[in-house]
Design a protein around this motif. Structure first.
Motif, PDB file in Angstrom:
ATOM      1  N   ARG A  52       5.323  -4.553 -15.573  1.00  0.00           N
ATOM      2  CA  ARG A  52       4.864  -3.338 -16.264  1.00  0.00           C
ATOM      3  C   ARG A  52       4.650  -2.211 -15.258  1.00  0.00           C
ATOM      4  NH1 ARG A  52       0.886  -0.219 -16.992  1.00  0.00           N
ATOM      5  NH2 ARG A  52      -0.558  -1.429 -15.712  1.00  0.00           N
ATOM      6  N   LEU A  53       3.997  -2.531 -14.147  1.00  0.00           N
ATOM      7  CA  LEU A  53       3.786  -1.524 -13.106  1.00  0.00           C
ATOM      8  C   LEU A  53       5.117  -1.037 -12.536  1.00  0.00           C
ATOM      9  CD1 LEU A  53       0.744  -3.011 -11.156  1.00  0.00           C
ATOM     10  CD2 LEU A  53       0.768  -0.903 -12.522  1.00  0.00           C
ATOM     11  N   ALA A  54       6.061  -1.946 -12.348  1.00  0.00           N
ATOM     12  CA  ALA A  54       7.381  -1.575 -11.821  1.00  0.00           C
ATOM     13  C   ALA A  54       8.068  -0.575 -12.750  1.00  0.00           C
ATOM     14  CB  ALA A  54       8.245  -2.818 -11.631  1.00  0.00           C
ATOM     15  N   ARG A  55       8.022  -0.839 -14.042  1.00  0.00           N
ATOM     16  CA  ARG A  55       8.613   0.114 -15.018  1.00  0.00           C
ATOM     17  C   ARG A  55       7.902   1.460 -14.929  1.00  0.00           C
ATOM     18  NH1 ARG A  55       9.063  -4.565 -18.016  1.00  0.00           N
ATOM     19  NH2 ARG A  55       7.033  -4.293 -18.978  1.00  0.00           N
ATOM     20  N   GLU A  56       6.585   1.412 -14.862  1.00  0.00           N
ATOM     21  CA  GLU A  56       5.779   2.633 -14.774  1.00  0.00           C
ATOM     22  C   GLU A  56       6.119   3.435 -13.519  1.00  0.00           C
ATOM     23  OE1 GLU A  56       1.222   2.805 -13.966  1.00  0.00           O
ATOM     24  OE2 GLU A  56       1.517   2.400 -16.112  1.00  0.00           O
ATOM     25  N   MET A  57       6.462   2.752 -12.447  1.00  0.00           N
ATOM     26  CA  MET A  57       6.818   3.404 -11.179  1.00  0.00           C
ATOM     27  C   MET A  57       8.268   3.867 -11.149  1.00  0.00           C
ATOM     28  SD  MET A  57       4.910   0.964  -8.448  1.00  0.00           S
ATOM     29  CE  MET A  57       3.161   0.649  -8.515  1.00  0.00           C
ATOM     30  N   GLY A  58       9.024   3.578 -12.204  1.00  0.00           N
ATOM     31  CA  GLY A  58      10.397   4.051 -12.284  1.00  0.00           C
ATOM     32  C   GLY A  58      11.454   3.072 -11.815  1.00  0.00           C
ATOM     33  N   TYR A  59      11.069   1.845 -11.531  1.00  0.00           N
ATOM     34  CA  TYR A  59      12.059   0.859 -11.131  1.00  0.00           C
ATOM     35  C   TYR A  59      12.890   0.446 -12.346  1.00  0.00           C
ATOM     36  CZ  TYR A  59       9.418   0.409  -6.786  1.00  0.00           C
ATOM     37  OH  TYR A  59       8.799   0.664  -5.595  1.00  0.00           O
TER      38      TYR A  59
ATOM     39  N   ASP B 104       0.854  -1.183   0.000  1.00  0.00           N
ATOM     40  CA  ASP B 104       0.000   0.000   0.000  1.00  0.00           C
ATOM     41  C   ASP B 104       0.893   1.236   0.000  1.00  0.00           C
ATOM     42  OD1 ASP B 104      -2.334   1.496   0.138  1.00  0.00           O
ATOM     43  OD2 ASP B 104      -2.385   1.458   2.326  1.00  0.00           O
ATOM     44  N   GLY B 105       0.587   2.195  -0.838  1.00  0.00           N
ATOM     45  CA  GLY B 105       1.346   3.433  -0.848  1.00  0.00           C
ATOM     46  C   GLY B 105       2.201   3.579  -2.088  1.00  0.00           C
ATOM     47  N   PRO B 106       2.985   4.642  -2.140  1.00  0.00           N
ATOM     48  CA  PRO B 106       3.818   4.913  -3.318  1.00  0.00           C
ATOM     49  C   PRO B 106       4.807   3.790  -3.586  1.00  0.00           C
ATOM     50  CG  PRO B 106       3.792   6.798  -1.802  1.00  0.00           C
ATOM     51  CD  PRO B 106       3.116   5.660  -1.107  1.00  0.00           C
ATOM     52  N   GLY B 107       4.970   3.443  -4.845  1.00  0.00           N
ATOM     53  CA  GLY B 107       5.928   2.418  -5.235  1.00  0.00           C
ATOM     54  C   GLY B 107       5.477   1.006  -4.964  1.00  0.00           C
ATOM     55  N   ALA B 108       4.206   0.836  -4.615  1.00  0.00           N
ATOM     56  CA  ALA B 108       3.699  -0.485  -4.265  1.00  0.00           C
ATOM     57  C   ALA B 108       2.396  -0.775  -4.996  1.00  0.00           C
ATOM     58  CB  ALA B 108       3.480  -0.577  -2.760  1.00  0.00           C
ATOM     59  N   ALA B 109       2.108  -2.054  -5.129  1.00  0.00           N
ATOM     60  CA  ALA B 109       0.845  -2.472  -5.745  1.00  0.00           C
ATOM     61  C   ALA B 109       0.520  -3.882  -5.278  1.00  0.00           C
ATOM     62  CB  ALA B 109       0.965  -2.451  -7.264  1.00  0.00           C
ATOM     63  N   TRP B 110      -0.747  -4.186  -5.245  1.00  0.00           N
ATOM     64  CA  TRP B 110      -1.220  -5.541  -4.971  1.00  0.00           C
ATOM     65  C   TRP B 110      -2.239  -5.901  -6.041  1.00  0.00           C
ATOM     66  CZ3 TRP B 110       0.413  -9.537  -2.454  1.00  0.00           C
ATOM     67  CH2 TRP B 110      -0.415 -10.638  -2.308  1.00  0.00           C
ATOM     68  N   LEU B 111      -2.034  -7.034  -6.701  1.00  0.00           N
ATOM     69  CA  LEU B 111      -2.902  -7.456  -7.786  1.00  0.00           C
ATOM     70  C   LEU B 111      -3.530  -8.809  -7.473  1.00  0.00           C
ATOM     71  CD1 LEU B 111      -0.600  -6.644 -10.853  1.00  0.00           C
ATOM     72  CD2 LEU B 111      -2.337  -5.182  -9.809  1.00  0.00           C
ATOM     73  N   VAL B 112      -4.789  -8.951  -7.894  1.00  0.00           N
ATOM     74  CA  VAL B 112      -5.491 -10.222  -7.783  1.00  0.00           C
ATOM     75  C   VAL B 112      -6.018 -10.567  -9.167  1.00  0.00           C
ATOM     76  CG1 VAL B 112      -7.394 -11.489  -6.707  1.00  0.00           C
ATOM     77  CG2 VAL B 112      -6.129  -9.790  -5.382  1.00  0.00           C
ATOM     78  N   VAL B 113      -5.801 -11.812  -9.570  1.00  0.00           N
ATOM     79  CA  VAL B 113      -6.279 -12.305 -10.860  1.00  0.00           C
ATOM     80  C   VAL B 113      -7.589 -13.051 -10.616  1.00  0.00           C
ATOM     81  CG1 VAL B 113      -5.789 -13.800 -12.830  1.00  0.00           C
ATOM     82  CG2 VAL B 113      -3.921 -12.549 -11.719  1.00  0.00           C
ATOM     83  N   TYR B 114      -8.580 -12.709 -11.433  1.00  0.00           N
ATOM     84  CA  TYR B 114      -9.885 -13.353 -11.344  1.00  0.00           C
ATOM     85  C   TYR B 114     -10.163 -14.126 -12.624  1.00  0.00           C
ATOM     86  CZ  TYR B 114     -10.889 -10.593  -7.204  1.00  0.00           C
ATOM     87  OH  TYR B 114     -10.849 -10.050  -5.951  1.00  0.00           O
ATOM     88  N   GLU B 115     -10.730 -15.301 -12.451  1.00  0.00           N
ATOM     89  CA  GLU B 115     -11.176 -16.129 -13.562  1.00  0.00           C
ATOM     90  C   GLU B 115     -12.643 -16.450 -13.281  1.00  0.00           C
ATOM     91  OE1 GLU B 115      -8.814 -19.565 -15.567  1.00  0.00           O
ATOM     92  OE2 GLU B 115      -9.957 -20.436 -13.900  1.00  0.00           O
TER      93      GLU B 115
END
Length: 153
Positions: A102-109, A47-58
Motif C-alpha cells: 500500500r505504501l509503495a503504491r502511495e509512493m508511486g511505485y 530512511d528518506g523519500p521512497g522508503a519506509a520501515w515498519l514494525v508490527v506490535y502485538e
C-alpha cells in the motif's frame, strides 16, 4: 489486533528482530553465511523519500518488521521482512506485506520486488500467495539459490 508503526530501522525493536532474523538465516545456511548489503540493505536504506520501515506490535511487543526502498524509478524493493518465531502463523506477514505494498503504491511505485533465498521456504510461499512471480535466480552454492520476485501493483 496487531498495530503497525512506521519507525526508524535503527530502533531497539528493529535491531532485535533483525538479529533474530540473522540467527534464522545462519541456522539454515550454516556458519559460512555472511550477510551483505546487497541482500539485506543497511538501516539507512529505509530512511528518506521512497522508503519506509515498519514494525508490527502485538500486545506492545515487537513481533515483525519489514522495509521498502527504491530500487529503480517506479520500482520499490521489499527488504528484511521477518516475523518472530513466537508470533508466526497469525497473519502478521500477510498484514505487513499488504501495508508495504500500500505504501509503495502511495509512493508511486508501479512494481515491487523482493530478493530472497530458496531456503526461506516460508517467504517464498508468502510471496507466491501474494502474487509475486519469479523474474530471476542465481545459484549461490549447494545450499541455496537467490531469487528475484516481482509484483505489479
Amino acid at each position: 489486533m496487531p498495530l503497525i508503526r512506521q519507525e526508524p530501522a535503527t530502533g531497539a525493536a528493529s535491531r532485535a528482530l533483525f538479529a533474530e532474523y540473522m540467527a534464522l538465516v545462519r541456522g539454515r545456511l550454516g556458519d559460512g553465511f555472511t550477510p551483505s548489503e546487497a541482500i539485506f540493505a543497511t538501516e539507512d536504506a529505509f530512511d528518506g523519500p521512497g522508503a519506509a520501515w515498519l514494525v508490527v506490535y502485538e500486545d506492545e511487543r515487537a513481533v515483525a518488521c519489514g522495509g521498502l526502498r527504491e530500487l529503480e524509478p517506479h520500482v520499490g524493493e521489499i527488504k528484511r521482512m521477518f516475523v518472530s518465531a513466537a508470533a508466526r502463523r497469525r497473519g502478521h506477514a500477510r498484514t505487513l506485506l499488504a501495508e508495504l505494498e500500500r505504501l509503495a503504491r502511495e509512493m508511486g511505485y508501479e512494481r515491487v520486488r523482493a530478493y530472497t533465498t530458496g531456503v526461506l521456504r516460508e517467504a517464498r510461499a508468502l510471496y507466491d500467495d501474494a502474487g509475486y512471480r519469479r523474474i530471476d535466480a542465481a545459484p549461490v552454492d549447494d545450499r541455496a539459490d537467490d531469487i528475484w520476485l516481482e509484483k505489479r501493483l
